[in-house]
Design an enzyme around this catalytic site. Structure first.
Site: not given
Ligand code: PBG
Length: 336
Positions: A208, A261
């Site tokens: 991520k 992601k």
């Molecule tokens: C929470 C989380 C996030 C997303 C999914 N889970 C945001 C972040 O990490 O700041 C983002 C999903 C999206 O942008 O569609 N940790």
């Protein structure tokens, strides 16, 4: 000679003519290497407190915050369309947020109650719940923060474990740690097993990235970090080998599905991860990717439907077995 098989356009005579297989829709279907199906789709959805609430998210047109009653109706509908799984995200009111994310493991919290209700009403749908503190913390970070503003790792994992256990008790099918703390997958797996939740899976947000593409999601949850950024825990966009390291660790720690992601700007990572593992690989087509296509579509600058299908197909071609996408319902309708 049949006109289908001959032409006067033959001065060049190359030995191979790849266009031969692209000539008709039938031929193109026969040699198509990848096909997007409804089975590939996971639908992320936002739940909010109250009743009769349906609030569109300004930067994500077509996506809503649903109160439980309306969420259940929507899930019943998407399940009818053949979508197998939803990923659930809670909108927590400011007055229930605190520094330590207490509400994240409340057995009667919004997520826990919602999961129970979904599993009672539509038991066949696979429910995936996010494990990270950001929707529940006043500061908006995914972990606990010390007095210097450092995001604490091991103390955070203790809270994540409690959160995952409370979700498992509520009946979730997969916990999805999205926090990027070190060691969390292993800690969660051990705790789940110790409590007997051997069938609760882990969909690990393994690679991520610290991405500006999450902006609209943070609008949806009012969860933007109040100070600093997430670069000490989420990954540097410039790195690829590091993604493989993270994947390897999460697999060793017990992940059932690994995820990359965002998706579109990271297709090379999806491809490398797919080659590195035999586990199913998920890709998260995130909020900013959704918002860009929607915005250009609304301006009439692109053919929105075709761009959606082309984007999701590219994720499959890169190696994604599963795609979390806010387009899931639209695409399920297009594929019918
Ligand atoms: C929470 C989380 C996030 C997303 C999914 N889970 C945001 C972040 O990490 O700041 C983002 C999903 C999206 O942008 O569609 N940790």
């Amino acid at each position: 000679m049949s006109p289908e098989n001959s032409t006067t356009d033959k001065s060049l005579n190359p030995f191979q003519r790849p266009r031969r297989l692209r000539r008709t829709a039938t031929l193109r279907r026969m040699v198509r290497e990848n096909t997007l199906t409804v089975n590939d789709l996971i639908y992320p959805m936002f739940v909010t407190e109250g009743e009769g609430q349906l609030v569109e998210i300004a930067s994500m047109p077509g996506c809503y915050r649903y109160s439980l009653d309306l969420l259940l109706k929507e899930i019943a509908e998407v399940s009818e369309l053949g979508i197998n799984a939803i990923a659930l995200f809670p909108v927590i009111p400011e007055n229930k947020k605190d520094d330590t994310a207490t509400q994240s493991y409340n057995p009667d919290g919004l997520v826990q109650q919602t999961v129970k209700a979904i599993k009672q009403a539509i038991p066949e749908i696979v429910v995936i719940t996010d494990v990270a503190l950001d929707p529940f913390t006043t500061h908006g970070h995914d972990g606990l923060v010390d007095e210097n503003g450092t995001i604490l790792n091991d103390h955070t994992v203790e809270v994540l474990v409690k959160m995952a256990l409370s979700q498992a008790a509520a009946g979730t099918n997969f916990v999805a740690p999205s926090d990027m703390m070190d060691g969390r997958v292993g800690a969660i797996r051990q705790a789940l097993d110790a409590e007997g939740y051997i069938n609760v899976g882990i969909l690990a947000y393994s690679a991520k990235y610290a991405s500006a593409y999450y902006g609209p999601f943070r609008d949806a949850l009012d969860s933007a970090p109040k100070f600093g950024d997430k670069k000490t825990y989420q990954m540097d966009a410039a790195n690829a080998k590091e993604a493989l390291k993270e994947i390897e660790l999460d697999i060793a720690e017990g992940a059932d599905i690994v995820m990359v992601k965002p998706a579109l700007a990271y297709l090379d990572i999806i491809c490398q991860v797919k080659e590195a593992t035999n586990l199913p690989v998920a890709a998260y087509n995130v909020s900013g990717e959704y918002a860009m296509i929607k915005a250009a579509g609304q301006m009439g600058w692109i053919d929105e439907k075709q761009v959606i299908l082309e984007s999701l197909t590219s994720m499959k071609r890169a190696g994604a077995d599963l795609i979390l996408t806010y387009f899931a319902k639209e695409v399920a309708l297009m594929l019918m």
